[in-house]
Write a protein that holds these residues in place. Structure first.
Motif: not given
Length: 198
Positions: A76, A93, A123
């Motif tokens: 991430y 996300d 994402i």
């Protein structure tokens, strides 16, 4: 909410100012927001407001859990911009639905072994896809798991296993599961994405 960049007076400011303003730092920005209002005793929420609040709570819980996993946190963090954290991207996300883009079924002529390829956008990553071929009455002709064709799980392919003489009338039902384990269903018709520019 206002944002300030390169302002000598406000640069680095954080905390409450007076009774109405709150300053926060996010990356290279100073964010100026109205102070949150606290209502004594709370307030009655409508069912729709409660549903939205529950989704935000679930997104927050997911993001907190995601950044506890070192690999997931790193994944991430790689998607984050200068003004985002891994937590922000994980939170986003949770709400974002994956999309099917550029489905190429020109190689599908109703024969077992024919391949249908497509790209997905999310994402972070789509982790599993069930691919179904239906007839015009939405009766399932065949179903199976699509396979990723790259490490980022952006490209996918499905290999047909059943003969289908009416392939030109086929409908595809594509059910995707992403990293937060949300399920998204997309319907495409045979030839729908042909000659579509990326």
């Amino acid at each position: 909410m206002a944002k300030s960049r390169d302002n000598v007076v406000m640069q680095g400011a954080s905390g409450k100012v007076g009774r109405n303003l709150v300053f926060r730092q996010r990356g290279d920005q100073t964010i100026i927001a109205k102070r949150p209002r606290v209502v004594a005793g709370g307030r009655e929420l409508t069912p729709k407001q409660q549903q939205v609040q529950n989704r935000f709570l679930n997104a927050s819980l997911y993001a907190k859990q995601a950044i506890q996993d070192p690999e997931l946190k790193e994944a991430y963090a790689k998607k984050a911009t200068i003004n985002q954290t891994a937590y922000n991207v994980a939170f986003k996300d949770f709400f974002a639905r994956p999309e099917v883009r550029l489905l190429n079924d020109s190689g599908y002529l109703g024969n077992a072994g024919d391949e249908i390829t497509f790209l997905v956008r999310d994402i972070l990553k789509v982790t599993a896809i069930e691919f179904e071929i239906l007839d015009q009455d939405e009766t399932v002709i065949e179903a199976g798991q699509a396979e990723p064709t790259d490490e980022e799980n952006t490209g996918w392919k499905y290999t047909a296993s059943t003969e289908n003489t009416d392939y030109a009338d086929a409908i595809y039902r594509i059910t995707m599961m992403d990293t937060p384990k949300n399920i998204t269903e997309v319907i495409k018709a045979y030839g729908e994405d042909r000659d579509v520019n990326p």
